[in-house]
Write an enzyme that holds these catalytic residues in place. Structure first.
Site, PDB file in Angstrom:
ATOM      1  N   ASN A   1      58.241  24.756  40.956  1.00  0.00           N
ATOM      2  CA  ASN A   1      58.011  26.077  40.364  1.00  0.00           C
ATOM      3  C   ASN A   1      58.543  26.226  38.948  1.00  0.00           C
ATOM      4  OD1 ASN A   1      56.542  27.835  42.353  1.00  0.00           O
ATOM      5  ND2 ASN A   1      58.073  26.833  43.634  1.00  0.00           N
TER       6      ASN A   1
ATOM      7  N   THR B   1      51.905  29.872  34.180  1.00  0.00           N
ATOM      8  CA  THR B   1      50.872  30.910  34.137  1.00  0.00           C
ATOM      9  C   THR B   1      50.224  30.869  32.765  1.00  0.00           C
ATOM     10  OG1 THR B   1      52.479  32.531  33.362  1.00  0.00           O
ATOM     11  CG2 THR B   1      52.054  32.434  35.711  1.00  0.00           C
TER      12      THR B   1
ATOM     13  N   THR C   1      50.427  31.972  47.089  1.00  0.00           N
ATOM     14  CA  THR C   1      49.473  32.876  47.737  1.00  0.00           C
ATOM     15  C   THR C   1      49.034  32.328  49.077  1.00  0.00           C
ATOM     16  OG1 THR C   1      48.610  33.795  45.684  1.00  0.00           O
ATOM     17  CG2 THR C   1      47.121  33.821  47.553  1.00  0.00           C
TER      18      THR C   1
ATOM     19  N   GLU D   1      56.705  24.666  49.765  1.00  0.00           N
ATOM     20  CA  GLU D   1      57.003  23.819  48.591  1.00  0.00           C
ATOM     21  C   GLU D   1      58.392  23.210  48.716  1.00  0.00           C
ATOM     22  OE1 GLU D   1      56.201  26.669  45.560  1.00  0.00           O
ATOM     23  OE2 GLU D   1      54.124  26.028  45.319  1.00  0.00           O
TER      24      GLU D   1
END
Lengths: 209, 232
Positions: B227, B232, B1, B88
Site C-alpha cells: 500500500n 492514486t 474494494t 494483502e
C-alpha cells in the site's frame, strides 16, 4: 494452474465447477491501466434471459459512480428484467464527478446494446461495477470498444468463469470463484446451481446495505 | 474494494431477492475485515434467472425460502472467507467468535473491533498469544457509541469475560483468560497453535446466549509495502 499465483494459494482455485444454466461469462483484456498489457480486466456476466436481481452497496458517503448508477437501475426496474453485470478493474471510477457518472452509464448502455431486449420504459438492464484506483477517470472509450468483444467471448465453461474471476482482480493474488449445487424441497428432482466470484485484498471492511 | 457476483438458476421472486441477499451478506461479506477501511465501491449482486425450472419461491414463509436462504448464506460465507485468505500481506486466517453475549449486535461490535485492531493483528503476525490486546479491543469496542460512557456497556463484564485460542487442528482450546483472571499460559503450546495459518479467537462474555463471528487476518510488513506502492 497459473504460475504467477503463489503456491500457498493454488489450493483455493477450483479446477472444475458446476455452473448455473443460462448464464454466460467472459474476461477480456482492455488495458484500463496502461501498464496492463495482457491480463483480462473487463468481466461480463450475462443471462440468456431477463433475471431477478438484487445488490447491496457500500455505505461509504463517497459512493463511486457505478454504485449510484447500479442502485438507480435496480430501483427503476424493481429488481426485474436485469440482463448482465459489466465490471472493470484497474480504475474505481470513484470521486470522478459528473463525468464519472456519465462513464458508468455509458458502460451499462454499451452492455445493454448486446442484448436484443425490447424497450420496456425502465431504462438499462445492466449492473455496473468498477474497482481500482480512486480519483481517476475511466479510459471509457477503450472500455466501450471492448464490450462487444467481451460479449462475443461469452461462454459457460469453467475456463470462462475462471477468466472472468481473474478479470475483476486488482491486488488479489488469486481469482476467487466458487460453485455449488443444491435442491429445494418443492422440486427435489431438480438440481440447482450457484456460482459466485469475488475480489478483494485491501481496503476491506465492508458495510453494505 | 470488495466486489461480488452470484448467479443462480433457481427461480426466486424479485421481491424476495433483496432480503435474501441482505441476510446472506450480513453474515458473510459484512463480517470480514482486512484493514478496517470501507471502500467507495463495495458491491455484491445476485442474479436469479430461474433457468433450471421448478416452482418459483414467492413466500418468505416457505420451506424453499428457508433452504435457499441457508444455501445462499453459507455460499456467501465461503466466498467472503476467500477474500480474507487473500488479504494483502496476510499470513494468518483468523476467526473471531464472540459468544455468551446478551445481544447479537453487541457481539458483532466486539468481534468487529477485535478484527480491526492493529495491535491484535500485529501480535498475530508475530505469533504472540497476546490476550491483553484482545481484551483491550474488547473493552473499548463500545466507546464509539455517542454518549455512552464505557461503564454503561452492558455486554462486557470484565469478571465474566474469558478468552481462548481454538486450534485449527481440532485439539483442545488454549485458555488465556477465564472469568477475567489470566491463566498460566503454556507458551510452547501457544507457539504451536500460532504456527498454523488458521486460528480461532473465542471470547466468551458470560452474559447471554447470542453470538457473532468475524473473519480477519494479520498485519504484516508486506501490507505496508503493497500500500506504500499503490498509487492514486
Amino acid at each position: 494452474l497459473d504460475s504467477t499465483i503463489p503456491a500457498a494459494k493454488q489450493k483455493y482455485i477450483p479446477t472444475s465447477g458446476t455452473y448455473p444454466k443460462g448464464f454466460l461469462v467472459s474476461g477480456t483484456h482492455v488495458g484500463v491501466k496502461a501498464t496492463n498489457k495482457s491480463t483480462p480486466d473487463l468481466a461480463f456476466l450475462a443471462s440468456e434471459t431477463p433475471c431477478a436481481a438484487a445488490a447491496v452497496f457500500t455505505k461509504n458517503k463517497f459512493q463511486a459512480a457505478p454504485v449510484t448508477v447500479s442502485r438507480n437501475m435496480l430501483k427503476r426496474r424493481n429488481n426485474t428484467g436485469v440482463r448482465s453485470i459489466i465490471v472493470n478493474s484497474g480504475c474505481a471510477n470513484a470521486v470522478t464527478g459528473k463525468g464519472g457518472m456519465e462513464d458508468a452509464e455509458k458502460m451499462g448502455e454499451e452492455a445493454d446494446k448486446c442484448f436484443e431486449q425490447p424497450q420496456d420504459g425502465k431504462g438499462g438492464s445492466s449492473i455496473v461495477m468498477s474497482t481500482g484506483v480512486i480519483g481517476q477517470r475511466l479510459p471509457i472509450q477503450k472500455i466501450l470498444r471492448k464490450i462487444p468483444t467481451a460479449y462475443d467471448g461469452l461462454g459457460s465453461s469453467h475456463d470462462h468463469w475462471l477468466t472472468a474471476a481473474r478479470a475483476i482482480c486488482t491486488t488479489d493474488t488469486f481469482p476467487k470463484l466458487l460453485s455449488r449445487t443444491f435442491t429445494l424441497p418443492s422440486s427435489p428432482s431438480i438440481t440447482y446451481s450457484l456460482a459466485g466470484m469475488t475480489k478483494g485484498a485491501g481496503m476491506i471492511h465492508p458495510n453494505m446495505a | 474494494t470488495l466486489l461480488g457476483m452470484i448467479a443462480t438458476d433457481a427461480p426466486i421472486a424479485p421481491t424476495l431477492l433483496p432480503s435474501l441477499l441482505t441476510t446472506a451478506v450480513n453474515k458473510s461479506f459484512n463480517s470480514i475485515s482486512i484493514d478496517g477501511d470501507t471502500s467507495t465501491n463495495d458491491t455484491v449482486a445476485v442474479l436469479a434467472n430461474g433457468a433450471a425450472g421448478g416452482k418459483e419461491i414467492t413466500s418468505e414463509s416457505s420451506e424453499d425460502h428457508a433452504v435457499f436462504q441457508e444455501t445462499l448464506t453459507s455460499f456467501a460465507i465461503d466466498l467472503a472467507k476467500l477474500v480474507v485468505r487473500d488479504g494483502e500481506g496476510a499470513t494468518k486466517f483468523v476467526t473471531i467468535r464472540v459468544t455468551e453475549a446478551p445481544s447479537e449486535v453487541g457481539a458483532r461490535k466486539i468481534a468487529s473491533t477485535i478484527a480491526r485492531s492493529p495491535l491484535v493483528k500485529t501480535a498475530l503476525y508475530g505469533k504472540d498469544a497476546n490476550w491483553g490486546r484482545i481484551l483491550c479491543a474488547t473493552g473499548y469496542s463500545q466507546i464509539s457509541e455517542p454518549g455512552q460512557p464505557i461503564n454503561e456497556v452492558p455486554e462486557i463484564v470484565p469478571e465474566k469475560t474469558s478468552v481462548s485460542f481454538i486450534p485449527a487442528d481440532g485439539s483442545a482450546e488454549l485458555k488465556l483468560l477465564v472469568n477475567g483472571e489470566p491463566e498460566s499460559v503454556d507458551e510452547v503450546r501457544a507457539a504451536e497453535i500460532l504456527e498454523h495459518e488458521d486460528l480461532e479467537i473465542l471470547v466468551r462474555l458470560g452474559g447471554g446466549k447470542e453470538e457473532a463471528v468475524y473473519w480477519t487476518c494479520d498485519y504484516s510488513h508486506e501490507y505496508i509495502t503493497i500500500n506504500g506502492d499503490y498509487r492514486t
